[in-house]
Motif scaffolding. Structure first.
Motif, PDB file in Angstrom:
ATOM      1  N   SER A  55       0.861  -1.184   0.000  1.00  0.00           N
ATOM      2  CA  SER A  55       0.000   0.000   0.000  1.00  0.00           C
ATOM      3  C   SER A  55       0.897   1.234   0.000  1.00  0.00           C
ATOM      4  O   SER A  55       2.039   1.173   0.437  1.00  0.00           O
ATOM      5  N   LYS A  56       0.357   2.315  -0.511  1.00  0.00           N
ATOM      6  CA  LYS A  56       1.086   3.581  -0.517  1.00  0.00           C
ATOM      7  C   LYS A  56       0.075   4.709  -0.455  1.00  0.00           C
ATOM      8  O   LYS A  56      -1.077   4.564  -0.859  1.00  0.00           O
ATOM      9  N   PRO A  57       0.495   5.861   0.079  1.00  0.00           N
ATOM     10  CA  PRO A  57      -0.431   6.995   0.157  1.00  0.00           C
ATOM     11  C   PRO A  57      -0.726   7.557  -1.230  1.00  0.00           C
ATOM     12  O   PRO A  57       0.102   7.489  -2.133  1.00  0.00           O
ATOM     13  N   CYS A  58      -1.916   8.086  -1.377  1.00  0.00           N
ATOM     14  CA  CYS A  58      -2.316   8.729  -2.633  1.00  0.00           C
ATOM     15  C   CYS A  58      -1.709  10.125  -2.699  1.00  0.00           C
ATOM     16  O   CYS A  58      -1.303  10.691  -1.679  1.00  0.00           O
ATOM     17  N   THR A  59      -1.705  10.690  -3.877  1.00  0.00           N
ATOM     18  CA  THR A  59      -1.302  12.079  -4.033  1.00  0.00           C
ATOM     19  C   THR A  59      -2.325  12.944  -3.299  1.00  0.00           C
ATOM     20  O   THR A  59      -3.524  12.803  -3.532  1.00  0.00           O
ATOM     21  N   PRO A  60      -1.883  13.800  -2.379  1.00  0.00           N
ATOM     22  CA  PRO A  60      -2.848  14.635  -1.645  1.00  0.00           C
ATOM     23  C   PRO A  60      -3.665  15.512  -2.592  1.00  0.00           C
ATOM     24  O   PRO A  60      -3.120  16.111  -3.517  1.00  0.00           O
ATOM     25  N   MET A  61      -4.976  15.528  -2.367  1.00  0.00           N
ATOM     26  CA  MET A  61      -5.888  16.347  -3.155  1.00  0.00           C
ATOM     27  C   MET A  61      -6.718  17.189  -2.188  1.00  0.00           C
ATOM     28  O   MET A  61      -7.201  16.652  -1.187  1.00  0.00           O
ATOM     29  N   PRO A  62      -6.897  18.474  -2.469  1.00  0.00           N
ATOM     30  CA  PRO A  62      -7.730  19.277  -1.561  1.00  0.00           C
ATOM     31  C   PRO A  62      -9.194  18.815  -1.612  1.00  0.00           C
ATOM     32  O   PRO A  62      -9.660  18.309  -2.623  1.00  0.00           O
ATOM     33  N   CYS A  63      -9.861  18.962  -0.495  1.00  0.00           N
ATOM     34  CA  CYS A  63     -11.302  18.661  -0.417  1.00  0.00           C
ATOM     35  C   CYS A  63     -12.054  19.979  -0.585  1.00  0.00           C
ATOM     36  O   CYS A  63     -11.687  20.991   0.011  1.00  0.00           O
ATOM     37  N   TYR A  64     -13.099  19.942  -1.390  1.00  0.00           N
ATOM     38  CA  TYR A  64     -13.934  21.126  -1.601  1.00  0.00           C
ATOM     39  C   TYR A  64     -15.345  20.815  -1.140  1.00  0.00           C
ATOM     40  O   TYR A  64     -15.837  19.700  -1.334  1.00  0.00           O
ATOM     41  N   HIS A  65     -15.967  21.775  -0.533  1.00  0.00           N
ATOM     42  CA  HIS A  65     -17.387  21.629  -0.237  1.00  0.00           C
ATOM     43  C   HIS A  65     -18.043  23.008  -0.245  1.00  0.00           C
ATOM     44  O   HIS A  65     -17.375  24.033  -0.129  1.00  0.00           O
ATOM     45  N   LEU A  66     -19.339  22.979  -0.441  1.00  0.00           N
ATOM     46  CA  LEU A  66     -20.123  24.210  -0.496  1.00  0.00           C
ATOM     47  C   LEU A  66     -20.800  24.438   0.837  1.00  0.00           C
ATOM     48  O   LEU A  66     -21.323  23.501   1.443  1.00  0.00           O
ATOM     49  N   GLN A  67     -20.767  25.659   1.284  1.00  0.00           N
ATOM     50  CA  GLN A  67     -21.447  26.017   2.528  1.00  0.00           C
ATOM     51  C   GLN A  67     -22.486  27.078   2.219  1.00  0.00           C
ATOM     52  O   GLN A  67     -22.194  28.104   1.613  1.00  0.00           O
ATOM     53  N   LEU A  68     -23.699  26.795   2.634  1.00  0.00           N
ATOM     54  CA  LEU A  68     -24.810  27.710   2.403  1.00  0.00           C
ATOM     55  C   LEU A  68     -24.945  28.624   3.610  1.00  0.00           C
ATOM     56  O   LEU A  68     -25.067  28.162   4.745  1.00  0.00           O
ATOM     57  N   GLY A  69     -24.885  29.934   3.358  1.00  0.00           N
ATOM     58  CA  GLY A  69     -24.964  30.907   4.442  1.00  0.00           C
ATOM     59  C   GLY A  69     -26.393  31.155   4.913  1.00  0.00           C
ATOM     60  O   GLY A  69     -27.367  30.669   4.323  1.00  0.00           O
ATOM     61  N   ASP A  70     -26.528  31.934   5.967  1.00  0.00           N
ATOM     62  CA  ASP A  70     -27.843  32.310   6.515  1.00  0.00           C
ATOM     63  C   ASP A  70     -28.461  33.410   5.644  1.00  0.00           C
ATOM     64  O   ASP A  70     -27.761  34.154   4.957  1.00  0.00           O
ATOM     65  N   TRP A  71     -29.777  33.517   5.711  1.00  0.00           N
ATOM     66  CA  TRP A  71     -30.497  34.572   4.985  1.00  0.00           C
ATOM     67  C   TRP A  71     -30.175  35.916   5.613  1.00  0.00           C
ATOM     68  O   TRP A  71     -30.093  36.050   6.832  1.00  0.00           O
ATOM     69  N   SER A  72     -29.981  36.923   4.764  1.00  0.00           N
ATOM     70  CA  SER A  72     -29.763  38.293   5.257  1.00  0.00           C
ATOM     71  C   SER A  72     -31.110  38.844   5.749  1.00  0.00           C
ATOM     72  O   SER A  72     -32.169  38.281   5.464  1.00  0.00           O
ATOM     73  N   SER A  73     -31.029  39.950   6.460  1.00  0.00           N
ATOM     74  CA  SER A  73     -32.279  40.605   6.838  1.00  0.00           C
ATOM     75  C   SER A  73     -32.915  41.165   5.555  1.00  0.00           C
ATOM     76  O   SER A  73     -32.252  41.324   4.540  1.00  0.00           O
ATOM     77  N   CYS A  74     -34.190  41.464   5.611  1.00  0.00           N
ATOM     78  CA  CYS A  74     -34.928  41.931   4.438  1.00  0.00           C
ATOM     79  C   CYS A  74     -34.391  43.306   4.018  1.00  0.00           C
ATOM     80  O   CYS A  74     -34.347  44.241   4.812  1.00  0.00           O
ATOM     81  N   GLN A  75     -33.929  43.385   2.765  1.00  0.00           N
ATOM     82  CA  GLN A  75     -33.389  44.631   2.218  1.00  0.00           C
ATOM     83  C   GLN A  75     -34.475  45.278   1.349  1.00  0.00           C
ATOM     84  O   GLN A  75     -34.976  44.652   0.425  1.00  0.00           O
ATOM     85  N   LEU A  76     -34.813  46.520   1.674  1.00  0.00           N
ATOM     86  CA  LEU A  76     -35.867  47.222   0.948  1.00  0.00           C
ATOM     87  C   LEU A  76     -35.290  48.053  -0.188  1.00  0.00           C
ATOM     88  O   LEU A  76     -34.139  48.485  -0.138  1.00  0.00           O
ATOM     89  N   ASN A  77     -36.088  48.262  -1.207  1.00  0.00           N
ATOM     90  CA  ASN A  77     -35.673  49.072  -2.342  1.00  0.00           C
ATOM     91  C   ASN A  77     -36.074  50.518  -2.135  1.00  0.00           C
ATOM     92  O   ASN A  77     -36.763  51.112  -2.946  1.00  0.00           O
ATOM     93  N   GLY A  78     -35.677  51.098  -1.029  1.00  0.00           N
ATOM     94  CA  GLY A  78     -36.054  52.471  -0.694  1.00  0.00           C
ATOM     95  C   GLY A  78     -37.240  52.451   0.263  1.00  0.00           C
ATOM     96  O   GLY A  78     -38.128  51.627   0.158  1.00  0.00           O
ATOM     97  N   GLY A  79     -37.256  53.331   1.234  1.00  0.00           N
ATOM     98  CA  GLY A  79     -38.339  53.379   2.208  1.00  0.00           C
ATOM     99  C   GLY A  79     -38.019  52.512   3.416  1.00  0.00           C
ATOM    100  O   GLY A  79     -36.991  51.833   3.498  1.00  0.00           O
ATOM    101  N   ASP A  80     -38.954  52.573   4.374  1.00  0.00           N
ATOM    102  CA  ASP A  80     -38.747  51.865   5.629  1.00  0.00           C
ATOM    103  C   ASP A  80     -39.578  50.597   5.741  1.00  0.00           C
ATOM    104  O   ASP A  80     -39.402  49.819   6.671  1.00  0.00           O
ATOM    105  N   CYS A  81     -40.532  50.425   4.849  1.00  0.00           N
ATOM    106  CA  CYS A  81     -41.366  49.236   4.917  1.00  0.00           C
ATOM    107  C   CYS A  81     -41.837  48.866   3.513  1.00  0.00           C
ATOM    108  O   CYS A  81     -41.662  49.620   2.573  1.00  0.00           O
TER     109      CYS A  81
END
Length: 162
Positions: free
Chosen positions: A70-96
């Motif tokens: 047996s022998k070690p494999c060539t090291p390969m980086p691991c990749y994964h996707l991380q889903l972030g949290d939802w931002s607060s509601c962003q308005l297109n002008g105005g307060d509500c």
């Protein structure tokens, strides 16, 4: 006449015997190296083997004890996707009123050991990562994650009754 005078019949000085001919051990060639036991990281191993085709006999050359490698494999980086949290509601002008909320999908890299810090890397490196690996915990397996959605910020004084 010899027997009558008490002498024994002479015995031959050699006797036939069977001596096994030496036969050397025969082993197969090594198989090809297996694929790596891990798709990424530092701990993957590859293996190969050979087998005894004929065991040694007599004083023939014995079989080697090493039939697997047996022998070690060539090291390969691991990749994964991380889903972030939802931002607060962003308005297109105005307060509500009506607006939008967003979240990020980030491509991360690590070496698979658990000791390596996770690093944010270029998004294109995660193109081969299946969505189900990101979304499985959210119950949306197999679908591309939603990154934008509509939201509403209630205006002061608006009350709703059910």
């Amino acid at each position: 006449m010899k027997a009558s005078i008490g002498l024994e019949t002479p015995r031959p000085l050699s006797e036939p015997c069977s001596v096994e001919c030496p036969l050397d051990c025969r082993i197969s060639s090594w198989t090809s190296w297996s694929s790596c036991s891990r798709t990424c990281g530092l701990t993957g191993m590859m293996k190969r083997s050979r087998r005894v085709l004929r065991a040694a006999r007599g004083f023939g050359r014995p079989c080697p004890s090493q039939l697997q490698q047996s022998k070690p494999c060539t090291p390969m980086p691991c990749y994964h996707l991380q889903l972030g949290d939802w931002s607060s509601c962003q308005l297109n002008g105005g307060d509500c009123g009506e607006g939008g909320s967003v979240r990020e999908l980030t491509c991360l890299s690590h070496n698979g050991s658990g000791d390596d810090p996770v690093k944010k890397v270029e998004q294109s490196l995660c193109e081969e990562v299946p969505w189900r690996e990101v979304m499985g915990a959210l119950g949306e397996e197999g679908r591309q994650p939603e990154l934008k959605k509509s939201c509403i910020v209630s205006c002061p004084g608006n009350t709703f009754s059910l």
